[in-house]
Design a protein around this motif. Structure first.
Motif, PDB file in Angstrom:
ATOM      1  N   ILE A  11       0.830  -1.161  -0.047  1.00  0.00           N
ATOM      2  CA  ILE A  11      -0.130   0.016   0.056  1.00  0.00           C
ATOM      3  C   ILE A  11       0.814   1.243   0.057  1.00  0.00           C
ATOM      4  CG2 ILE A  11      -1.545   1.172   1.467  1.00  0.00           C
ATOM      5  CD1 ILE A  11      -2.921  -1.380   2.270  1.00  0.00           C
ATOM      6  N   PHE A  12       1.979   1.473   0.965  1.00  0.00           N
ATOM      7  CA  PHE A  12       2.704   2.502   0.742  1.00  0.00           C
ATOM      8  C   PHE A  12       3.695   2.640  -0.344  1.00  0.00           C
ATOM      9  CE2 PHE A  12       2.125   2.352   5.364  1.00  0.00           C
ATOM     10  CZ  PHE A  12       1.743   3.441   5.693  1.00  0.00           C
ATOM     11  N   TRP A  13       3.889   1.529  -1.066  1.00  0.00           N
ATOM     12  CA  TRP A  13       4.628   1.673  -2.452  1.00  0.00           C
ATOM     13  C   TRP A  13       3.636   2.058  -3.485  1.00  0.00           C
ATOM     14  CZ3 TRP A  13       4.283  -1.226  -7.003  1.00  0.00           C
ATOM     15  CH2 TRP A  13       5.302  -0.798  -8.130  1.00  0.00           C
ATOM     16  N   VAL A  14       2.477   1.854  -3.473  1.00  0.00           N
ATOM     17  CA  VAL A  14       1.449   2.312  -4.452  1.00  0.00           C
ATOM     18  C   VAL A  14       1.501   3.727  -4.246  1.00  0.00           C
ATOM     19  CG1 VAL A  14      -0.852   2.142  -5.016  1.00  0.00           C
ATOM     20  CG2 VAL A  14       0.470   0.138  -4.959  1.00  0.00           C
ATOM     21  N   LEU A  15       1.128   4.249  -2.870  1.00  0.00           N
ATOM     22  CA  LEU A  15       0.950   5.571  -2.541  1.00  0.00           C
ATOM     23  C   LEU A  15       2.324   6.393  -2.895  1.00  0.00           C
ATOM     24  CD1 LEU A  15      -0.747   5.400   0.964  1.00  0.00           C
ATOM     25  CD2 LEU A  15      -1.692   6.169  -1.218  1.00  0.00           C
ATOM     26  N   ALA A  16       3.517   5.881  -2.839  1.00  0.00           N
ATOM     27  CA  ALA A  16       4.672   6.546  -2.987  1.00  0.00           C
ATOM     28  C   ALA A  16       4.722   6.672  -4.742  1.00  0.00           C
ATOM     29  CB  ALA A  16       5.936   5.818  -2.674  1.00  0.00           C
ATOM     30  N   ILE A  17       4.136   5.684  -5.484  1.00  0.00           N
ATOM     31  CA  ILE A  17       4.156   5.882  -6.960  1.00  0.00           C
ATOM     32  C   ILE A  17       3.138   6.845  -7.373  1.00  0.00           C
ATOM     33  CG2 ILE A  17       3.468   4.452  -8.937  1.00  0.00           C
ATOM     34  CD1 ILE A  17       6.091   3.492  -8.048  1.00  0.00           C
ATOM     35  N   ALA A  18       2.017   6.956  -6.823  1.00  0.00           N
ATOM     36  CA  ALA A  18       0.997   8.018  -6.860  1.00  0.00           C
ATOM     37  C   ALA A  18       1.628   9.440  -6.713  1.00  0.00           C
ATOM     38  CB  ALA A  18      -0.286   7.543  -6.173  1.00  0.00           C
ATOM     39  N   SER A  60       9.994  12.384  -4.313  1.00  0.00           N
ATOM     40  CA  SER A  60       8.920  11.353  -4.314  1.00  0.00           C
ATOM     41  C   SER A  60       9.534  10.005  -5.162  1.00  0.00           C
ATOM     42  CB  SER A  60       7.708  11.945  -5.191  1.00  0.00           C
ATOM     43  OG  SER A  60       7.981  12.479  -6.262  1.00  0.00           O
ATOM     44  N   PHE A  61      10.228  10.335  -6.068  1.00  0.00           N
ATOM     45  CA  PHE A  61      11.062   9.184  -6.735  1.00  0.00           C
ATOM     46  C   PHE A  61      11.742   8.459  -6.130  1.00  0.00           C
ATOM     47  CE2 PHE A  61      14.322   7.529  -9.398  1.00  0.00           C
ATOM     48  CZ  PHE A  61      13.639   6.635 -10.252  1.00  0.00           C
ATOM     49  N   ALA A  62      12.605   9.092  -5.164  1.00  0.00           N
ATOM     50  CA  ALA A  62      13.479   8.195  -4.091  1.00  0.00           C
ATOM     51  C   ALA A  62      12.638   7.623  -3.119  1.00  0.00           C
ATOM     52  CB  ALA A  62      14.228   9.440  -3.386  1.00  0.00           C
ATOM     53  N   ALA A  63      11.443   8.066  -3.065  1.00  0.00           N
ATOM     54  CA  ALA A  63      10.345   7.394  -1.948  1.00  0.00           C
ATOM     55  C   ALA A  63      10.037   6.136  -2.575  1.00  0.00           C
ATOM     56  CB  ALA A  63       9.269   8.217  -1.369  1.00  0.00           C
ATOM     57  N   ALA A  64       9.555   6.319  -4.006  1.00  0.00           N
ATOM     58  CA  ALA A  64       9.254   5.325  -4.700  1.00  0.00           C
ATOM     59  C   ALA A  64      10.023   4.218  -4.908  1.00  0.00           C
ATOM     60  CB  ALA A  64       8.437   5.843  -5.937  1.00  0.00           C
ATOM     61  N   LEU A  68      14.351   6.632   0.052  1.00  0.00           N
ATOM     62  CA  LEU A  68      13.793   7.534   1.122  1.00  0.00           C
ATOM     63  C   LEU A  68      12.600   6.848   1.534  1.00  0.00           C
ATOM     64  CD1 LEU A  68      14.760  10.401   1.905  1.00  0.00           C
ATOM     65  CD2 LEU A  68      12.929  11.130   0.324  1.00  0.00           C
ATOM     66  N   GLY A  69      12.351   7.143   2.813  1.00  0.00           N
ATOM     67  CA  GLY A  69      11.149   6.619   3.672  1.00  0.00           C
ATOM     68  C   GLY A  69       9.839   7.176   3.002  1.00  0.00           C
ATOM     69  N   THR A  70       8.843   6.386   2.979  1.00  0.00           N
ATOM     70  CA  THR A  70       7.602   6.917   2.329  1.00  0.00           C
ATOM     71  C   THR A  70       6.999   7.861   3.089  1.00  0.00           C
ATOM     72  OG1 THR A  70       7.297   4.520   1.468  1.00  0.00           O
ATOM     73  CG2 THR A  70       5.265   6.187   1.506  1.00  0.00           C
ATOM     74  N   LEU A  71       7.418   7.880   4.393  1.00  0.00           N
ATOM     75  CA  LEU A  71       6.445   8.830   5.345  1.00  0.00           C
ATOM     76  C   LEU A  71       7.328   9.920   5.935  1.00  0.00           C
ATOM     77  CD1 LEU A  71       3.813   6.756   7.159  1.00  0.00           C
ATOM     78  CD2 LEU A  71       3.671   8.456   5.324  1.00  0.00           C
ATOM     79  N   SER A  72       8.616  10.075   5.065  1.00  0.00           N
ATOM     80  CA  SER A  72       9.669  11.065   5.530  1.00  0.00           C
ATOM     81  C   SER A  72       9.081  12.544   5.131  1.00  0.00           C
ATOM     82  CB  SER A  72      10.939  10.821   4.620  1.00  0.00           C
ATOM     83  OG  SER A  72      10.751  11.429   3.222  1.00  0.00           O
TER      84      SER A  72
END
Length: 111
Positions: A11-18, A60-64, A68-72
Motif C-alpha cells: 500500500i505504501f509503495w503504491v502511494l509513493a508511486i502515486a 518522491s521518486f526516491a521514496a518510490a 527514502l522513507g515513504t513517510l519522510s
C-alpha cells in the motif's frame, strides 16, 4: 497466513508511486506553461516553481524506489508542494492562456 507487513508495504509503495506521478504531472505542466502566465497570475516565478517541483519529483521518486522513507518529511513536503501547484497555480495560469469568454468562440478558441 496473511502477512500484514507485506500488505502495508504494498500500500505504501503504491502511494509513493502515486505521489511521484502527481509531482511529475505538476512539473510537466510547469515546464509547458509560459513564464509570462505566472507573472500575470501573480504567482511565484516559473524558475521558482520549476525548482520546487523538480525537488518534489526527485524526493518522491526516491521514496518510490525505496531510497527514502515513504513517510519522510521530504516526501510529505513534495506531495504538499505539488498539491498547492495543482490546486492553486495551475488553474490560475490556465485561465491566462484561454483569453476570456467575450465574443463568439469556436471549439478551438476565440475566432
Amino acid at each position: 497466513m496473511l502477512q500484514i507487513h507485506g500488505v502495508l508495504d504494498l500500500i505504501f509503495w503504491v502511494l509513493a508511486i502515486a505521489a511521484f506521478c502527481m509531482c511529475a504531472w505538476a512539473l510537466f505542466h510547469a515546464i509547458r506553461t509560459p513564464a509570462r502566465a505566472f507573472a500575470i497570475a501573480g504567482k511565484l516565478s516559473k524558475p521558482a516553481w520549476l525548482a520546487i517541483l523538480g525537488l518534489a519529483a526527485l524526493f518522491s521518486f526516491a521514496a518510490a524506489v525505496g531510497y527514502l522513507g515513504t513517510l519522510s518529511i521530504f516526501t510529505i513536503a513534495s506531495v504538499i508542494a505539488s498539491g498547492v501547484y495543482l490546486a492553486d497555480v495551475k488553474p490560475a495560469v490556465g485561465e491566462i492562456g484561454r483569453g476570456g469568454s467575450s465574443g463568439s468562440s469556436g471549439p478551438y478558441g476565440p475566432w
